[in-house]
Write a protein that holds these residues in place. Structure first.
Motif, short mmCIF file in Angstrom:
data_model
loop_
_atom_site.label_atom_id
_atom_site.label_comp_id
_atom_site.label_asym_id
_atom_site.label_seq_id
_atom_site.Cartn_x
_atom_site.Cartn_y
_atom_site.Cartn_z
N VAL A 171 18.61 -13.07 -31.80
CA VAL A 171 18.31 -13.32 -33.21
C VAL A 171 17.43 -12.21 -33.76
O VAL A 171 16.76 -11.49 -33.03
N GLY A 172 17.47 -12.09 -35.09
CA GLY A 172 16.61 -11.14 -35.78
C GLY A 172 15.33 -11.83 -36.19
O GLY A 172 15.31 -12.59 -37.16
N SER A 173 14.29 -11.62 -35.44
CA SER A 173 12.99 -12.25 -35.69
C SER A 173 13.09 -13.77 -35.58
O SER A 173 14.06 -14.32 -35.06
N ILE A 174 12.04 -14.47 -36.06
CA ILE A 174 11.92 -15.91 -35.84
C ILE A 174 11.38 -16.56 -37.10
O ILE A 174 10.50 -16.03 -37.77
N ASN A 175 11.92 -17.73 -37.42
CA ASN A 175 11.27 -18.62 -38.38
C ASN A 175 11.52 -20.06 -37.96
O ASN A 175 12.35 -20.33 -37.07
N GLN A 176 10.84 -20.97 -38.58
CA GLN A 176 10.89 -22.36 -38.12
C GLN A 176 12.28 -22.97 -38.29
O GLN A 176 12.77 -23.68 -37.41
N GLU A 177 12.93 -22.72 -39.42
CA GLU A 177 14.24 -23.30 -39.67
C GLU A 177 15.26 -22.79 -38.65
O GLU A 177 16.06 -23.56 -38.10
N LYS A 178 15.25 -21.50 -38.40
CA LYS A 178 16.17 -20.91 -37.43
C LYS A 178 15.93 -21.49 -36.04
O LYS A 178 16.88 -21.81 -35.31
N MET A 179 14.67 -21.63 -35.68
CA MET A 179 14.35 -22.17 -34.37
C MET A 179 14.82 -23.61 -34.23
O MET A 179 15.34 -24.02 -33.18
N GLN A 180 14.67 -24.41 -35.28
CA GLN A 180 15.12 -25.79 -35.22
C GLN A 180 16.64 -25.85 -35.04
O GLN A 180 17.15 -26.70 -34.28
N ASP A 181 17.36 -24.97 -35.71
CA ASP A 181 18.81 -24.90 -35.53
C ASP A 181 19.17 -24.60 -34.07
O ASP A 181 20.06 -25.23 -33.48
N LEU A 182 18.48 -23.64 -33.48
CA LEU A 182 18.75 -23.27 -32.09
C LEU A 182 18.41 -24.39 -31.13
O LEU A 182 19.16 -24.69 -30.19
N LEU A 183 17.27 -25.03 -31.35
CA LEU A 183 16.85 -26.12 -30.47
C LEU A 183 17.84 -27.28 -30.53
O LEU A 183 18.12 -27.93 -29.52
N THR A 184 18.37 -27.53 -31.69
CA THR A 184 19.28 -28.66 -31.88
C THR A 184 20.68 -28.35 -31.36
O THR A 184 21.31 -29.20 -30.70
#
Length: 424
Positions: A171-184
């Protein structure tokens, strides 16, 4: 964010290899560790397929590349490993994750590459795509989260076909929404690849804050990106000097990659060759002839604990008509100008100089793919081999950059540039 390179070629189906590597990720209390063939393995890698002998000599142990047999064989012959990029396409490249047939074709193509490549001893890990979360501005406001369904389906099947090598997406950097998508949506990933530049210091904090509980590798990192630096009044990004970049390489490596012993499994530095992206000097750690910048010295030190015997020149600063790049320099058409660069060589090697004026680029494809270096404008500089330059501004109105290069004659160079604007 950015970029990057995919050499998306496959092996022929008849290829056979020797003993495949066995790579595991272990966890001891709160710390992860990469184990390759029974031994701890920390990734000291670079993105690219160039200057691999130097990479090995300077302490590197891995490359990030595509599934190209020639490149993988060459890396293996030098005792290097490879993070193998797999061709999972992004929406920006025309992939439609609502098209079930297209997704299946991609899935089958990727799995064919895995089956043909998995037993090559150079394989360290698999990377499913690159910055699949990135879409062009003004196209849509969010990527299609079905991309992660496709990624997870691939990760799950790769584990069945190849239990010997971990799987990530990048991924290109990190944010909370992106991380939640990945975790889910991506529970079957073994780790995460993160590309980050100016905000690399914040990645360990962000990962923990947003709930990532697996390890990660920094799959691209280097100087501050052109989207992260100050800009001139005409919106041209101001590039750091080669020495400023070298300082950033060292700080980012020591503060993040070497320091986050609990979660970081290592990194792939960007970029182990020359590269045109915004300018021809921004990200490449070499010039087009293979001369090394000071950032290569830094990685030599970080990977081996020793500085090279002969160091790269240190470029302290450069000015145009007494002003720095941060002061918004305007010139009139044909106006005489004076520039000066301050460079010192650690060993006192005699320095040679070159200067040139290039137009500011106007077309900037994603990751620099296909981007062309603007040609140097002739007849503006009469005597370029000097640290104090007299030159003439271009006649045509517009944005330009004055580049300077300093060479030590021992395989190294330093560089800087100053944006300026010609107007009546």
């Amino acid at each position: 964010m950015k970029r990057t390179l995919f050499l998306l070629l496959t092996f022929c189906a008849t290829t056979t290899f020797g003993q495949p590597s066995v790579v595991r990720i272990t966890k001891n209390k709160d710390a992860f560790q990469l184990i390759r063939n029974g031994k701890p393995y920390f990734i000291q890698g670079a993105v690219g397929n160039d200057y691999l002998v130097k990479l090995k000599q300077y302490g590197g142990n891995s490359i990030r590349t595509g599934a190209n047999r020639q490149n993988l064989n060459r890396a293996d012959s030098l005792g290097l490993t490879a993070l193998v990029n797999l061709p999972v396409r992004a929406e920006r490249d025309g992939m439609n994750y609502d098209d079930a047939e297209a997704v299946k074709k991609q899935h089958d193509r990727v799995m064919a590459i895995v089956r043909q490549t998995k037993d090559h001893p150079v394989v360290l890990m698999w990377a499913l795509g690159n910055e699949l979360d990135f879409i062009q501005a003004n196209v849509k406001d969010h990527y299609n989260t079905k991309v992660w369904d496709a990624v997870n389906a691939l990760a799950k099947e790769i584990h069945q076909v190849d239990p010997n090598h971990p799987v990530m997406t990048v991924v290109g950097s990190i944010n909370q929404e992106k991380m939640q998508d990945l975790l889910t949506k991506c529970p079957d990933l073994d780790l995460l690849g993160v590309n980050e530049y100016g905000d690399l210091d914040r990645i360990p904090e962000w990962l923990r804050k947003f709930g990532w509980q697996k390890p990660y590798a920094v799959t691209e990192w280097g100087p501050t990106g052109f989207w992260q630096v100050p800009k001139t009044p005409w919106k041209a990004p101001i590039e750091e000097t080669s020495s400023m970049k070298a300082d950033q390489y060292r700080q980012r490596y020591e503060r993040v990659i070497a320091a986050d012993k609990a979660m970081c499994l290592g990194s792939f530095v960007f970029l182990w060759r020359q590269h045109q992206e915004r300018t021809h000097t921004w990200f490449g750690m070499f010039d087009a002839q293979g001369l090394e910048t000071e950032a290569v010295d830094v990685m030599h030190y970080e990977w081996t604990g020793r500085w090279p015997a002969n160091r790269t020149p240190r470029l302290d600063s450069v000015k145009l008509d007494g002003k720095t790049a941060y002061q918004g320099i305007y010139m009139q058409p044909g106006q005489p100008g004076q520039a000066r660069v301050w460079v010192r060589d650690p060993e006192g090697d005699a320095l040679q100089y070159n200067w040139e004026v290039l137009r500011e680029g106007t077309t900037f494809p994603y990751g620099g793919n296909g981007e062309k270096r603007p040609p140097a404008i002739p007849d503006l500089i009469k005597e370029p081999n000097t640290s104090q330059l007299s030159f003439q501004a271009p006649i045509e109105e517009g944005a330009y950059r004055l580049f300077v290069y300093a060479y030590d004659g021992k395989g190294h160079w330093a560089t800087a540039n100053i944006p300026f604007y010609v107007q009546n």
